[in-house]
Design a protein around this motif. Structure first.
Motif, PDB file in Angstrom:
ATOM      1  N   SER A  21     -52.533 -71.037  25.803  1.00 58.75           N
ATOM      2  CA  SER A  21     -52.187 -70.452  27.098  1.00 58.75           C
ATOM      3  C   SER A  21     -51.904 -71.551  28.118  1.00 58.75           C
ATOM      4  CB  SER A  21     -53.319 -69.546  27.600  1.00 58.75           C
ATOM      5  OG  SER A  21     -54.476 -70.303  27.923  1.00 58.75           O
ATOM      6  N   GLY A  22     -52.649 -72.655  28.022  1.00 55.25           N
ATOM      7  CA  GLY A  22     -52.401 -73.786  28.912  1.00 55.25           C
ATOM      8  C   GLY A  22     -51.038 -74.413  28.673  1.00 55.25           C
ATOM      9  N   TYR A  23     -50.645 -74.477  27.411  1.00 57.81           N
ATOM     10  CA  TYR A  23     -49.330 -75.034  27.072  1.00 57.81           C
ATOM     11  C   TYR A  23     -48.208 -74.219  27.697  1.00 57.81           C
ATOM     12  CZ  TYR A  23     -45.092 -75.754  24.330  1.00 57.81           C
ATOM     13  OH  TYR A  23     -43.783 -75.964  23.951  1.00 57.81           O
TER      14      TYR A  23
ATOM     15  N   LYS B 170     -48.420 -72.131  30.195  1.00 55.22           N
ATOM     16  CA  LYS B 170     -48.503 -72.162  31.664  1.00 55.22           C
ATOM     17  C   LYS B 170     -47.888 -73.451  32.209  1.00 55.22           C
ATOM     18  CE  LYS B 170     -49.886 -69.505  33.822  1.00 55.22           C
ATOM     19  NZ  LYS B 170     -49.189 -68.417  34.503  1.00 55.22           N
ATOM     20  N   ARG B 171     -48.157 -74.587  31.544  1.00 55.58           N
ATOM     21  CA  ARG B 171     -47.552 -75.854  31.963  1.00 55.58           C
ATOM     22  C   ARG B 171     -46.028 -75.802  31.809  1.00 55.58           C
ATOM     23  NH1 ARG B 171     -50.590 -80.813  31.876  1.00 55.58           N
ATOM     24  NH2 ARG B 171     -52.832 -80.415  31.811  1.00 55.58           N
TER      25      ARG B 171
ATOM     26  N   LEU C 239     -56.548 -69.775  35.944  1.00 58.45           N
ATOM     27  CA  LEU C 239     -57.321 -70.642  35.065  1.00 58.45           C
ATOM     28  C   LEU C 239     -58.814 -70.323  35.123  1.00 58.45           C
ATOM     29  CD1 LEU C 239     -56.655 -74.337  34.439  1.00 58.45           C
ATOM     30  CD2 LEU C 239     -58.993 -73.666  35.009  1.00 58.45           C
TER      31      LEU C 239
ATOM     32  N   TYR D 237     -61.078 -69.426  31.587  1.00 61.62           N
ATOM     33  CA  TYR D 237     -62.273 -70.153  31.137  1.00 61.62           C
ATOM     34  C   TYR D 237     -63.551 -69.316  31.215  1.00 61.62           C
ATOM     35  CZ  TYR D 237     -60.134 -74.713  30.381  1.00 61.62           C
ATOM     36  OH  TYR D 237     -59.399 -75.749  29.872  1.00 61.62           O
TER      37      TYR D 237
ATOM     38  N   THR E 235     -47.904 -79.837  37.646  1.00 60.43           N
ATOM     39  CA  THR E 235     -49.223 -79.228  37.418  1.00 60.43           C
ATOM     40  C   THR E 235     -50.282 -79.744  38.388  1.00 60.43           C
ATOM     41  OG1 THR E 235     -49.858 -80.920  35.806  1.00 60.43           O
ATOM     42  CG2 THR E 235     -48.737 -78.966  34.962  1.00 60.43           C
TER      43      THR E 235
ATOM     44  N   HIS F 168     -56.257 -80.827  24.276  1.00 59.82           N
ATOM     45  CA  HIS F 168     -55.507 -81.450  25.371  1.00 59.82           C
ATOM     46  C   HIS F 168     -54.192 -82.041  24.864  1.00 59.82           C
ATOM     47  CE1 HIS F 168     -59.605 -81.165  26.965  1.00 59.82           C
ATOM     48  NE2 HIS F 168     -59.074 -81.222  28.170  1.00 59.82           N
TER      49      HIS F 168
END
Length: 234
Positions: free
Chosen positions: A19-21, A23-24, A43, A47, A116, A173
């Motif tokens: 999901s972070g990928y 979103k970035r 975010l 988490y 970001t 990461h």
């Protein structure tokens, strides 16, 4: 109960990084302040959805319940990793105030990640809370929950679980590139070690928050003029 733990482990190891990928990736193409602020707020939910059930179901993750018997060699390696983190994170923050070349290099790195990182006052305030959320929840999920999960549900030894969880933390990461994966792995190893020698997650959480807040300190240093009477000045 095991099914819940399996789901949280899967969510932590796969869904949060993926999901972070995305979103970035979205922020890179939609470079708007509102989109970034929304991402910061979202975010928290991403988490806490995983961390809050762990805190409520098994609050003992805050304290070490499977200690490690480490030889002097392991302690030496962990101390070396801690020194590495201090040298490569604290020292550059000092030197960019005095060295124009280092400052220019840091500015280029910042520009690559600007989509970001916080740029407005509101975003800086939001980022402080993001750092607090990530500092608490990642330590609870990785150092607290996943470490015990590897031992109790997969039968791993303490050291094997700690190293494996640190590797997973590093891979989570992946959006930061190979150097980000390696530095995150080392960071995870050091936080695991501090968890064991202090007996709780308190110190890892505090250091993790400060580590994430480092970007604000870097941004402020980049805005300041070069000091000509310090080390490494040009």
């Amino acid at each position: 109960m095991n099914a819940i733990f399996h789901f949280i482990a899967l969510y932590t190891c796969l869904l949060i990084p993926i999901s972070g990928y995305f979103k970035r990736k979205k922020l890179k193409h939609v470079n708007e302040d509102k989109a970034k602020e929304k991402a910061y707020l979202l975010l928290h939910a991403v988490y806490w959805i995983a961390a809050l059930p762990i805190i409520l179901i098994d609050p003992s993750v805050f304290w070490v319940r499977h200690s490690l018997e480490l030889s002097w060699l392991w302690h030496t390696l962990f101390v070396a990793a801690l020194v590495y983190l201090l040298v490569f994170n604290v020292l550059p923050l000092i030197l960019i105030r005095y060295n124009a070349e280092l400052k220019e290099e840091a500015q280029l790195g910042y520009l690559k990640r600007q989509h970001t990182l916080p740029t407005t006052n509101r975003q800086h305030h939001l980022f402080v809370w993001v750092s607090i959320t990530v500092g608490i929840t990642e330590e609870v999920l990785y150092r607290g929950f996943l470490y015990n999960y590897g031992i109790e549900l997969w039968g791993l030894s303490g050291i094997a679980s700690a190293i494996l969880v640190s590797a997973v933390f590093g891979l989570a990461h992946f959006t930061q590139g190979p150097s980000g994966i390696i530095s995150s792995f080392i960071f995870g190893v050091v936080m695991s070690w501090l968890y064991f020698i202090t007996g709780s997650l308190l110190l890892p959480i505090l250091l993790h928050i400060l580590y994430d807040l480092k970007i604000i300190a870097v941004q402020r240093a980049l805005k300041e003029p070069i000091t000509t009477n310090g080390p490494g000045s040009v």
